[in-house]
Write an enzyme that holds these catalytic residues in place. Structure first.
Site, PDB file in Angstrom:
ATOM      1  N   TRP A 173       3.239  -7.865   4.613  1.00  0.00           N
ATOM      2  CA  TRP A 173       4.317  -6.865   4.594  1.00  0.00           C
ATOM      3  C   TRP A 173       4.205  -5.979   3.342  1.00  0.00           C
ATOM      4  O   TRP A 173       4.521  -4.798   3.368  1.00  0.00           O
ATOM      5  CB  TRP A 173       5.675  -7.579   4.614  1.00  0.00           C
ATOM      6  CG  TRP A 173       6.860  -6.657   4.516  1.00  0.00           C
ATOM      7  CD1 TRP A 173       7.503  -6.039   5.545  1.00  0.00           C
ATOM      8  CD2 TRP A 173       7.547  -6.242   3.328  1.00  0.00           C
ATOM      9  NE1 TRP A 173       8.540  -5.274   5.070  1.00  0.00           N
ATOM     10  CE2 TRP A 173       8.591  -5.375   3.707  1.00  0.00           C
ATOM     11  CE3 TRP A 173       7.381  -6.516   1.968  1.00  0.00           C
ATOM     12  CZ2 TRP A 173       9.467  -4.795   2.797  1.00  0.00           C
ATOM     13  CZ3 TRP A 173       8.248  -5.927   1.055  1.00  0.00           C
ATOM     14  CH2 TRP A 173       9.274  -5.083   1.473  1.00  0.00           C
ATOM     15  N   HIS A 174       3.716  -6.581   2.243  1.00  0.00           N
ATOM     16  CA  HIS A 174       3.650  -5.831   0.986  1.00  0.00           C
ATOM     17  C   HIS A 174       2.557  -4.774   0.983  1.00  0.00           C
ATOM     18  O   HIS A 174       2.612  -3.834   0.199  1.00  0.00           O
ATOM     19  CB  HIS A 174       3.448  -6.785  -0.199  1.00  0.00           C
ATOM     20  CG  HIS A 174       4.692  -7.513  -0.571  1.00  0.00           C
ATOM     21  ND1 HIS A 174       5.072  -8.679   0.050  1.00  0.00           N
ATOM     22  CD2 HIS A 174       5.671  -7.229  -1.467  1.00  0.00           C
ATOM     23  CE1 HIS A 174       6.225  -9.080  -0.470  1.00  0.00           C
ATOM     24  NE2 HIS A 174       6.610  -8.223  -1.387  1.00  0.00           N
ATOM     25  N   GLY A 175       1.556  -4.925   1.818  1.00  0.00           N
ATOM     26  CA  GLY A 175       0.508  -3.907   1.813  1.00  0.00           C
ATOM     27  C   GLY A 175      -0.626  -4.264   2.743  1.00  0.00           C
ATOM     28  O   GLY A 175      -0.859  -5.438   3.039  1.00  0.00           O
ATOM     29  N   PHE A 182       5.323  -0.031  -0.389  1.00  0.00           N
ATOM     30  CA  PHE A 182       5.303  -1.182   0.531  1.00  0.00           C
ATOM     31  C   PHE A 182       6.083  -0.893   1.808  1.00  0.00           C
ATOM     32  O   PHE A 182       6.773   0.061   1.934  1.00  0.00           O
ATOM     33  CB  PHE A 182       5.862  -2.416  -0.159  1.00  0.00           C
ATOM     34  CG  PHE A 182       5.078  -2.823  -1.366  1.00  0.00           C
ATOM     35  CD1 PHE A 182       3.710  -2.555  -1.446  1.00  0.00           C
ATOM     36  CD2 PHE A 182       5.675  -3.428  -2.439  1.00  0.00           C
ATOM     37  CE1 PHE A 182       2.976  -2.907  -2.562  1.00  0.00           C
ATOM     38  CE2 PHE A 182       4.958  -3.796  -3.571  1.00  0.00           C
ATOM     39  CZ  PHE A 182       3.606  -3.523  -3.625  1.00  0.00           C
ATOM     40  N   GLY A 200       4.531 -12.405   5.110  1.00  0.00           N
ATOM     41  CA  GLY A 200       5.289 -11.826   3.997  1.00  0.00           C
ATOM     42  C   GLY A 200       4.359 -11.100   3.039  1.00  0.00           C
ATOM     43  O   GLY A 200       4.671 -10.029   2.525  1.00  0.00           O
TER      44      GLY A 200
END
Lengths: 353, 503
Positions: B324-326, B503, B321
């Site tokens: 996933w943001h960066g 993102f 997770g």
């Protein structure tokens, strides 16, 4: 909940906001304020896209704030029959823009580089910041941003209260002048009357600024405080050599494509000029710049026609003087071999008539 | 196209008029689809090809997955879809990151390898629409729902402009049925939608951009160690900025959809009033946490395979997770910290019947959400009566959760570990003399907004803004609405992008 709960609230909000906006606009105009454009990335990018005009139709100007005040664009355009593309940035060295134009193979036009030594020769990150951000925005500009800019322009051309530098929430909070801790510098607090930005990116002092010495002294004091905050020493030795060589490389690239480059030292007066002369002796900086780049230069002190101005706050020309300065600048450029659509002869005969 | 731009306002007005014209429903859907492509192409027109590719491949693969009986062919089709979607995401988002780490690894092994840095532009919203299409094909593989019959409905489901670039991440059963029958907004829906749009823009433009972004930027871009006050104010500013930015976007998206007669799931429920971390993830980016639960945590085994595997699954889910943001290890650490908090919370929580951690996303219009309040450790009997009240205890637990969340934001916002570490040292007094970088007015702004934000989250934690507005006198709602619009006008800055677009 009543049946028309949100409808009534919405109508109430629209009527309230419309009334407040109209009152606010009328009040500001009554107080003598007029439209000033947001001199941010979108406006700069709009002008940056204009540099591809043929060299006999436009001249590009880069530099710091002085050329924005000192070049009167309507005068330039009337006098030369060509467009002026203003890409100078307030408080910023023009070198990132010079580099950007040099790297752009489609730019082959005429270029005037304004030299304000303390910014031009600065190697600190902050002095390049504004130019770098604008170039970056231009490169990544999306179709949506271009369309927004057109709508924004439409609104800004009509509404004084959209001036974010003076009538935004943050500017009102800054006007509270809450005392800061030792060592914190909140940035310069210019009076509105000092710098109005036109859509062509020309900066103009308001008439009140030209006649009000209190306002002028306020800006002079800002120059003093900026001088104290700025701890950067003028580059010397290898650092200066490397800077000058980088400038030469960029200038050579533009000249190799058929472009023309002139360096211009715009007027400054009083203690500001003394400080500049002490920090950046002409021989070590200006003369070397011209010698290394092999470019023509116009230093205001060398030409009586542009050496006599009195800058109200020591650093920028008043609008009336900008008109005179621009007329003479065209003449001097023609003497340096530049050709414009409207010849000098046409200008002289126009003035005789 | 940004919601906070003049282009969007003009665009939206045109769409609203077209959608309320007496056209057949199919024509209206085609209008919405074309509008969605224009909305997306306004960023970078060539990337629309990726969106088409993803739509066409997943529509046909999804249908084949549902109809195919041969289990090997089904698996092959699923792999095709996963490679197509995740491959695209990996290339655009993680290509540079993977190469950089590979180079570091081989250099550490003594191999001199220095390839040119790839210059890859990240298509807007790729992480969001990839997850939207992925959940469709996985659902088809599991036969959880019927395949979408019409290509038009499927394309609109993937591309519908309110949710396209930054969510909420929608599931097919939530949105596709809404395209099957004609819809226009009632007068009430239209006005509620406009109210939410105003609220979302207020959160984004006034609070996130105008008030909080500069102090956060000043602190996180500082190259020196800071005074504790400055470091904390910077982190609190970012804490508010990211909430108002992202929740503002989601609120705009829900409002815009509502104006057109559609419903989108809620994405935020006052997360800074969360009591503990499982509660936080029920309130922060709800549609992502639900996605991760349904398509990662549960397939990994969830909490059904023993205690150790449960902790492992929690950590894997939160680490991915984070990623996933960066494409940066700082995001992985951010996810890791949240995973650790969840594990610790689980460890000290009294045992109860197995259940998965995050509730399912809503499938019906938003209503009041009653949150299960975690068990609070007993307060010593000699504590004053005020502190023995459950509500007060919960409030302090919420503040403690908020404090820990702020620590995680340091890693989320810092460009590298050096900055993160320097900031943590500054926050917790690990340095003797730090620099002061923030103006007093900035400190006051951040402090006031943070206090109001936490207080409003606490008092509204079990309700929604629309419910509160509906119970309030219309002229008070009108006044608040006017104030938001006035502040919006006074905060006119050159529009800046939403943080979650990257993102």
């Amino acid at each position: 909940m009543q049946p028309n709960h949100f409808l009534k609230a919405g109508i109430f909000a629209i009527v309230t906001i419309a009334s407040l906006a109209v009152c606010w606009e009328l009040y500001l105009r009554h107080k003598g304020y007029s439209v000033s454009y947001d001199d941010a990335e979108p406006l700069w990018a709009d002008k940056r896209a204009e540099v591809y005009q043929p060299s006999n139709q436009a001249t590009v100007f880069i530099g710091s704030s002085r050329i924005k005040f000192d070049l009167d664009i309507p005068t330039w355009e009337k006098r030369t029959g060509e467009n002026a593309v203003q890409l100078a940035n307030v408080g910023s060295t023009p070198l990132p823009v010079l580099d950007n134009l040099a790297e752009d193979k489609n730019f082959k036009g005429k270029l005037v580089v304004d030299v304000t030594e303390v910014l031009f020769f600065s190697t600190e990150k902050y002095s390049a910041g504004s130019s770098v951000e604008k170039i970056d925005y231009y490169k990544k500009r999306t179709p949506a941003q271009m369309a927004s800019f057109q709508l924004d322009h439409l609104l800004q051309s009509q509404l004084v209260f959209l001036d974010k530098d003076f009538f935004s929430l943050n500017s009102f909070l800054n006007d509270l002048h809450v005392k800061d801790r030792a060592g914190i510098y909140g940035g310069p607090d210019f009076p509105w009357e000092f710098d109005k930005t036109m859509f062509n990116r020309q900066s103009k002092m308001d008439d009140r600024f030209v006649s009000d010495t209190n306002l002028q002294n306020r800006v002079r004091a800002i120059w003093g405080s900026l001088g104290k905050v700025n701890k950067e020493k003028p580059p010397t030795g290898k650092k200066l050599d490397s800077l000058l060589n980088a400038i030469k490389t960029d200038v050579d690239k533009i000249k190799a494509r058929g472009g023309q480059v002139v360096f211009l030292r715009t007027p400054s007066t009083g203690p500001f000029l003394q400080m500049e002369k002490a920090g950046f002796p002409r021989k070590a900086y200006w003369d070397r710049l011209l010698a290394i780049t092999q470019c023509p230069g116009i230093h205001f002190e060398d030409y009586p026609s542009i050496a006599h101005f009195n800058c109200p706050e020591f650093s920028h020309l008043a609008p009336k003087d900008a008109v005179v300065f621009t007329n003479h600048l065209v003449q001097l450029l023609e003497q340096k071999g530049w050709n414009f659509s409207h010849s000098q002869l046409a200008y002289s005969s126009h003035h005789q008539n | 196209m940004l919601f906070n731009s003049y282009t969007f306002i003009a665009f939206f007005l045109i769409i609203l008029v077209l959608h309320n014209m007496p056209f057949p429903w199919k024509v209206k859907k085609i209008n919405l689809l074309i509008a969605s492509y224009i909305f997306y192409a306004a960023w970078n027109p060539p990337f629309i090809l990726l969106l088409w590719l993803s739509t066409v491949v997943d529509f046909f693969v999804g249908r084949a997955l549902y109809q195919q009986e041969n289990k090997y062919k089904r698996k092959l089709l699923l792999v095709v879809s996963l490679i197509g979607n995740l491959g695209m995401l990996c290339f655009f988002k993680y290509g540079g990151f993977l190469l950089e780490n590979f180079v570091t690894l081989v250099n550490a092994l003594g191999i001199d390898y220095h390839p040119a840095k790839p210059s890859i532009i990240l298509p807007a919203g790729i992480s969001f629409y990839t997850f939207t299409t992925l959940c469709y094909t996985i659902d088809m593989y599991k036969r959880k729902s019927e395949p979408v019959k019409s290509m038009l409905n499927f394309a609109l489901f993937v591309t519908f402009f309110p949710h396209l670039v930054a969510g909420p991440i929608v599931r097919p059963p939530q949105l596709v049925p809404q395209f099957e029958t004609p819809r226009t907004a009632t007068q009430k829906q239209l006005m509620q939608g406009l109210f939410l749009l105003s609220l979302g823009l207020f959160m984004k433009v006034v609070l996130a951009d105008s008030m909080l972004s500069r102090p956060a930027e000043t602190v996180f871009s500082s190259q020196s160690v800071l005074q504790s006050l400055d470091a904390w104010i910077g982190v609190l500013a970012f804490s508010g900025q990211i909430f108002f930015d992202f929740a503002g976007y989601s609120t705009c998206a829900i409002g815009v959809a509502m104006c057109l007669g559609f419903w989108l799931p809620q994405n935020f429920r006052y997360p800074y009033a969360a009591i503990g971390f499982s509660d936080f993830w029920r309130r922060w980016h709800i549609t992502l946490s639900a996605w991760l639960r349904d398509y990662l945590y549960i397939p990994l085994g969830g909490n059904r395979k023993g205690e150790f595997r449960t902790y492992m699954n929690l950590m894997i889910t939160m680490l991915l997770g984070g990623l996933w943001h960066g494409a940066n290890w700082t995001f992985v650490v951010w996810g890791g910290l949240h995973g650790s908090y969840l594990c610790v919370e689980r460890l000290f929580r009294p045992k109860k019947a197995p259940s998965d951690e995050v509730p399912a996303p809503e499938t019906a219009p938003a209503g009041p959400v009653i949150e299960p309040v975690p068990v609070i450790t007993t307060t010593a009997s000699f504590a004053p009566a005020f502190f023995r009240k459950k509500e007060v205890q919960n409030f302090f637990w919420a503040l403690f959760t908020f404090f820990l969340v702020n620590v995680t934001w340091v890693f989320f916002r810092s460009p590298d570990f050096t900055t993160a570490w320097r900031l943590l040292l500054s926050m917790f007094g690990g340095v003797s003399s730090g620099a002061a970088v923030l103006q007093t007015i900035s400190i006051v702004k951040v402090a006031v907004i943070t206090i109001l934000m936490v207080a409003s989250h606490w008092f509204l934690r079990n309700t929604t803004m629309l419910e509160v507005a509906a119970k309030t006198k219309w002229w008070i709602v009108g006044l608040v609405w006017s104030a938001m619009l006035l502040l919006l006008i006074l905060s006119q800055e050159s529009s800046s992008s939403f943080i979650y677009f990257q993102f």
